[in-house]
Design a protein around this motif. Structure first.
Motif: not given
Length: 146
Positions: A39-40, A26, A108, A31, A46-47, A104-105, A101, A43-44
């Motif tokens: 952030s959550s 983290k 990650r 972020t 994206d998923k 997030l990428q 996107r 991610s949600r």
């Protein structure tokens, strides 16, 4: 049924180590300007893909008013976009923008590279294989306990 001492120790060690890993990963993410809730939600999306504000609020277990504030901040940062639901034009669906996107990428990738480097530098090949096996066993146990 009594829980064995080894199960208690394993559970404790997994919780502690995963907590450390989570905090370190983290800290590596870009972020700083996002809240954990924001952030959550990114991610949600994206998923799970596009969702309505009410679906997101339910999934995140927060009030719709709180979700509205989160989405407003994400929209202002150009990380999400709203568009009409293809099945119900009266309803709005939220999805990631290309900037969301990309963000997030990038986060990650940084986290993945750090962890891979730590495993490369501090574990032997045999130890890395043991980690892979142990995580598969842990995943199996968690899935079976659902």
């Amino acid at each position: 049924m009594e829980i064995s001492a080894s199960a208690v120790r394993a559970a404790s060690e997994v919780r502690v180590v995963f907590g450390r890993v989570k905090r370190r990963l983290k800290a590596l993410a870009d972020t700083d300007d996002l809240t954990p809730s924001q952030s959550s939600v990114l991610s949600r999306l994206d998923k799970d893909g596009p969702a309505s504000a009410s679906e997101l609020a339910t999934a995140e277990r927060i009030r719709p008013q709180s979700m509205a504030a989160i989405l407003a901040a994400l929209r202002q940062a150009d990380l999400i976009q709203r568009h009409p639901d293809p099945q119900d034009g009266r309803r709005q669906v939220v999805s990631l923008t290309s900037a969301g996107r990309h963000r997030l990428q990038g986060d990650r990738k940084v986290r993945q590279e750090w962890l891979a480097q730590a495993l490369q530098d501090h574990c032997t090949e045999a130890e890395r294989q043991k980690i892979i096996t142990a995580l598969a066993l842990l995943d199996r146990a968690i899935e079976a306990a659902r």
